[in-house]
Scaffold this active site. Sequence first.
Site, PDB file in Angstrom:
ATOM      1  N   CYS A 338     -27.651 -16.611 100.375  1.00 15.17           N
ATOM      2  CA  CYS A 338     -28.031 -16.977  98.995  1.00 15.17           C
ATOM      3  C   CYS A 338     -26.771 -17.088  98.136  1.00 15.17           C
ATOM      4  CB  CYS A 338     -28.975 -15.905  98.436  1.00 15.17           C
ATOM      5  SG  CYS A 338     -29.399 -16.096  96.721  1.00 15.17           S
ATOM      6  N   TRP A 341     -24.864 -20.217  99.091  1.00 14.26           N
ATOM      7  CA  TRP A 341     -25.574 -21.393  98.579  1.00 14.26           C
ATOM      8  C   TRP A 341     -25.173 -21.681  97.124  1.00 14.26           C
ATOM      9  CZ3 TRP A 341     -29.017 -22.290  94.537  1.00 14.26           C
ATOM     10  CH2 TRP A 341     -29.731 -23.490  94.586  1.00 14.26           C
ATOM     11  N   HIS A 342     -24.919 -20.614  96.367  1.00 17.24           N
ATOM     12  CA  HIS A 342     -24.620 -20.798  94.950  1.00 17.24           C
ATOM     13  C   HIS A 342     -23.260 -21.446  94.696  1.00 17.24           C
ATOM     14  CE1 HIS A 342     -28.173 -18.396  94.074  1.00 17.24           C
ATOM     15  NE2 HIS A 342     -28.074 -18.838  92.841  1.00 17.24           N
ATOM     16  N   GLY A 343     -22.344 -21.359  95.654  1.00 15.68           N
ATOM     17  CA  GLY A 343     -21.062 -22.016  95.435  1.00 15.68           C
ATOM     18  C   GLY A 343     -20.022 -21.553  96.430  1.00 15.68           C
TER      19      GLY A 343
END
Lengths: 497, 77
Positions: A338, A341-343
């Site tokens: 997660c 995924w955010h960066g």
Amino acid sequence: MNIDVNKILQILSFNPDDPLIFTTGLFLILFFFFILIYNFLLKKTSLRIGFLIFFSFYFYYKSTGYYTSILIVSAVINFFFAKWIASTENFSIKRLHLFLAVLINIGILAYFKYTNFILQIFSDIANKDFSPLDIFLPIGISFYTFKSLNYVFDVYFDTLKPTGSFRNFLLYVSFFPNILAGPIDRASDFLPQIEKEPFISREDFGRAIFLICLGLIKKVVVADYISINFVDRIFDFPLRYTGVENLLAIYGYVLQIYCDFSGYSDLAIGIALLFGFKLMENFNYPFKATSIADFWRRWHISLSKWLLDYLFRPIQMKYRTLRTFSNVIAVFVTFLICGIWHGAGWNFILWGALHGFMMSFAMLIQKPRVKILTALKIYNTKFHKFFQVFITFHLVAFSFMVFKNRNFQTVLDMLDQIATFFHGEVFIQFVEQLPLIFGLIVTGYLFHFLPSKLEKVGIKFISSFPLFGKVLLLVIVIWIAAQFKSADIQPFIYFQF
Amino acid sequence: MISQELKAVILKQLNLDDFDLKDETIAPEVPGWDSLNHINIILAVEEKFNVKFKSYELLRLKCVGDLQKMLDSKLNK
């Protein structure tokens, strides 16, 4: 009257620095014409869907230019892989198709998003200088990749029949309200809505206006304003400010990120509802959460549900004989991913790992914790709940501090200022010098912690307005948002002591 | 129709005296049946009926009725 056609074309063309987000004047104008034409095509299903796809692609083109082609490639790949998965009874072939679909989707995402980050790591290990490759990151790619994968997974698990219509699938993937920042809507919810003649009830219309007004206020009035005029300045140079200002900036940032993201989701859901599409809920008063796990049931729900269904559960089931440890492993891996995924940055990875760790730890101590709290006679009392909300909020706030700072030293600096240079008396100066910022932060949190049924009352109230009243309300909110948007950056007085 | 044996295993895991489990009942409707507790229920069912489910089979379950059907198909083999 001279009309500068070139100027208009320039405004309407791709500009990566000026994406067509909902809070821009250009979107407002284009959406006005979109709704006019769309309503004209209501009974002509094919034309209506075709027009919606055309507008969605234009919307996406405006932010990504020729990289829009990746969206088409992604749609084609996922449509056909899902079809192939459904067309065979051979489990090994199904699994191979799923594997290839995931590999291609994640490969495309990883190339655009993580290539430089990974090369940087290798260069650091080899102790070499690194000059980043010129890779354009198409906005929204993380969102539409996960959206498409949801369709492939559901077909694989046989919980969704693949659609026979590529046109409908293309609309699902490219649908403009949620393409840039979600919600990551489910194909099983969205696809059945496409060919139905749009029907917008009085309640739906009221809800749409409510969400659009709320979204504009959250995004433009609260998030953007406190970010530019307060939060960013402290986060940029925390050592120039006292501990109390640093603490207020953290509280401000937590509110900012919530208002920014949930405001944008409100706008997406409200805009889609205006022309008859219902998108899934994305936020549900996250700071009322009584644990980190509860926070993730309320924050970015469309992502957390995606991660739960397609990452957490498969890992959990595979290692289920390990019992609690299967949950611990699954939750940690899920939240690590997660974070990624955010960066592409260590701050995001650390943020995800932190959430994974906090939830894993909570699972491991759950039984003794309940025993101790029961023995102390505070288990499930109001005091206990208040304490849980308070602790959860501050853990979340700490994690967002890590999320925002690419440099971990800044996190340490901020904590150090809070611990050793607090100067509580500066709070009075802060309130006097920046009453609007203070007012926005207090009001923002106050509204957040009010009973959630007030939202229903608000929607019912707006639904009861005549059309003119609804339009007037919208115009007033747009006007207020425009005032905040065009306001000069507020001078920020460095408090001397 | 949910069998009494399956119902008893599920309710025991959830520490519930009684709950009206129907075919269409989904986990979030049952007190205590959350995503974490789910594995305990599955493991208890596997142990009680001496069956082994595949992960893939478990991930496609939507409701208690699906679990019953899958269990029946394993027991009939």
